[in-house]
Write a protein that holds these residues in place. Structure first.
Motif, PDB file in Angstrom:
ATOM      1  N   GLU A 152       0.861  -1.172   0.000  1.00  0.00           N
ATOM      2  CA  GLU A 152       0.000   0.000   0.000  1.00  0.00           C
ATOM      3  C   GLU A 152       0.901   1.225   0.000  1.00  0.00           C
ATOM      4  OE1 GLU A 152      -2.877   0.409   3.181  1.00  0.00           O
ATOM      5  OE2 GLU A 152      -3.587   2.327   2.407  1.00  0.00           O
ATOM      6  N   ASN A 211      -4.582   4.962  -2.037  1.00  0.00           N
ATOM      7  CA  ASN A 211      -5.761   5.530  -1.363  1.00  0.00           C
ATOM      8  C   ASN A 211      -6.333   6.677  -2.170  1.00  0.00           C
ATOM      9  OD1 ASN A 211      -5.811   4.234   1.457  1.00  0.00           O
ATOM     10  ND2 ASN A 211      -3.668   4.823   1.173  1.00  0.00           N
ATOM     11  N   GLU A 244      -8.111   2.160  -3.112  1.00  0.00           N
ATOM     12  CA  GLU A 244      -8.785   2.032  -1.825  1.00  0.00           C
ATOM     13  C   GLU A 244      -9.711   3.219  -1.593  1.00  0.00           C
ATOM     14  OE1 GLU A 244      -6.212   1.274   1.459  1.00  0.00           O
ATOM     15  OE2 GLU A 244      -5.276  -0.451   0.482  1.00  0.00           O
ATOM     16  N   ASP A 274     -11.826   0.450   2.150  1.00  0.00           N
ATOM     17  CA  ASP A 274     -10.869   0.683   3.235  1.00  0.00           C
ATOM     18  C   ASP A 274     -11.601   0.917   4.558  1.00  0.00           C
ATOM     19  OD1 ASP A 274      -8.413   1.061   4.405  1.00  0.00           O
ATOM     20  OD2 ASP A 274      -7.879   2.842   3.253  1.00  0.00           O
ATOM     21  N   LYS A 295     -11.198  -4.282   3.481  1.00  0.00           N
ATOM     22  CA  LYS A 295     -10.092  -4.165   4.432  1.00  0.00           C
ATOM     23  C   LYS A 295     -10.669  -3.981   5.834  1.00  0.00           C
ATOM     24  CE  LYS A 295      -6.150  -2.448   3.216  1.00  0.00           C
ATOM     25  NZ  LYS A 295      -5.051  -1.528   2.869  1.00  0.00           N
ATOM     26  N   GLU A 331      -5.950  -5.050   8.439  1.00  0.00           N
ATOM     27  CA  GLU A 331      -4.981  -3.968   8.651  1.00  0.00           C
ATOM     28  C   GLU A 331      -4.479  -3.989  10.089  1.00  0.00           C
ATOM     29  OE1 GLU A 331      -6.213  -0.178   6.184  1.00  0.00           O
ATOM     30  OE2 GLU A 331      -7.726  -0.606   7.689  1.00  0.00           O
TER      31      GLU A 331
HETATM   32 MG    MG Z   1      -5.685   2.530   2.863  1.00  0.00          MG
END
Ligand code: MG
Ligand code: C2E
Ligand code: MG
Length: 370
Positions: A152, A211, A244, A274, A295, A331
């Motif tokens: 990421e 992101n 994301e 996310d 996620k 995460e």
């Molecule tokens: Mg993220």
């Protein structure tokens, strides 16, 4: 009709000698001469809040509105009409920040906060020109093979004074000031370029996650084109890119968001939701998201396996995702015990300090790709 109803209610709260006006949009101003006791102001604010709390009926349906108020006092806070309006506005924004319904009296320290913000805004736009942003990369590990399958990309701001600033410190301001579009674009280009280099170097498939700010997702019409161009320019195959987005980005205009997601997936790009579980998405919409990954937010992983509620939530999210044919990325995995639990539940990928903190491209290469 709603504005008219609100006006009527406002008028019913004020005195004969007060002036109530609509400044524009959904903003009203009440001018109150001859206030003897500052305490009267808070009494009025509370009265307005109470009066506006009652739902408004429009075409047979009830609507509730949130109200934020800012108060400034002549001549203590400002001596000109412009100054008074500006200070009231500053105080109102503070009220908005602290909660949905409320009021704030202006204080000089608010002025300082605003000045700092304005300064930060202009430094952010300089940062873009001077190339002060850097990307850090955090490994994403496949639990079946124990291999690093991707990363990421997480933005950092390397300030001229040597300090490294984290996204929480500047992304919200970039969003408010509209700079976020350029920042996200830079991140997308840079991350695609880096990922393609790594893919060529290692001769392995490598996935990069980027992101996207929620404001970008709902407003940016040429997002799809922009993504396509970044892929073409970098040479990165679309299936190596994951975008994301948070649930909240999608919830303000769900239909529109689903349309954009569908166009992105048509390019071959994957979508990840996310911070899942922290927002307000409804399950009936999640079902329709063409997302490939969910996620699980770090807040649910943190206290696994001690906290039985978190254990139940994490397990449920994994089951939900699998039933909707989505893969799960957890995460914030820091401990072996968390990893064991997630593996046992059938979670596909993890990310967290256990395998690696976000790090510079050079470090990532040495540590995870050689
Ligand atoms: Mg993220
Ligand atoms: P996120 O996308 O949920 O990113 C995960 C955050 O959790 C990262 O914080 C990461 O450093 C942190 N993290 C990862 N593993 C662990 C762990 O094991 N323990 C702990 N304590 N923390 C862990 P970071 O880098 O500060 O990013 C915060 C948020 O800022 C991100 O949350 C993302 O929403 C946003 N952001 C980051 N980069 C970008 C960007 O390029 N564009 C936009 N629009 N937003 C970004
Ligand atoms: Mg997250």
């Amino acid at each position: 009709k709603l504005l008219q109803q609100i006006s009527t209610r406002l008028l019913s709260c004020t005195r004969q000698e007060d002036t109530t006006a609509r400044l524009g949009g959904d903003e009203f101003i009440i001018l109150m001469p001859e206030i003897q006791d500052p305490h009267d102001i808070t009494i009025l604010c509370r009265r307005i809040l109470k009066r506006l709390e009652i739902p408004h009926t429009l075409s047979g349906r009830d609507y509730t509105v949130n109200v934020s108020m800012g108060v400034t006092i002549f001549p203590d806070d400002a001596e000109t009409p412009e100054g008074l309006v500006k200070n009231a506005d500053i105080a109102m924004y503070r009220a908005k920040e602290t909660g949905k319904n409320g009021y704030q009296l202006f204080t000089p320290s608010m002025q300082e906060t605003i000045m700092k913000r304005i300064e930060l805004e202009s430094r952010l736009s300089e940062a873009l020109c001077h190339n002060e942003f850097v990307l850090f990369y955090q490994p994403q590990v496949d639990l079946k093979t124990q291999q690093v399958v991707g990363a990421e990309a997480l933005i950092r701001w390397q300030k001229p004074d040597g300090q490294l600033a984290y996204p929480d410190e500047f992304i919200p301001i970039a969003e408010e000031s509209g700079l976020i579009g350029q920042i996200d674009h830079w991140v997308l280009k840079t991350a695609c370029r880096q990922a393609n280099l790594w893919r060529e170097q290692t001769q392995r498939n490598f996935k990069i996650s980027v992101n996207l700010s929620s404001s970008q997702f709902s407003q940016d019409e040429d997002l799809v084109q922009r993504v396509n161009r970044s892929l073409e320019k970098s040479g990165l195959p679309a299936e190596c890119l994951t975008l994301e987005i948070t649930e909240n980005a999608v919830m303000s205009d769900t239909e529109g968001a689903i349309a954009i997601m569908t166009r992105l997936t048509a390019l071959g790009v994957s979508i990840a939701i996310d911070d899942f579980g922290t927002g307000y998405s409804s399950l009936s919409y999640v079902k329709n998201f063409p997302a490939r990954y969910l996620k699980i937010d770090r807040s649910f992983v943190k206290d696994i396996p001690q906290d039985s509620d978190d254990v139940a939530i994490a397990a449920s999210i994994i089951t939900l995702a699998h039933n909707l044919q989505m893969e799960v990325i957890a995460e914030g995995v820091e401990e072996q015990t968390q990893l064991d639990f997630l593996t046992q539940q059938g979670c596909q990928q993890v990310q967290g300090y256990f395998y690696g903190k976000p790090c510079s491209a050079e470090y990532f290469e040495q540590q995870f790709l050689s």
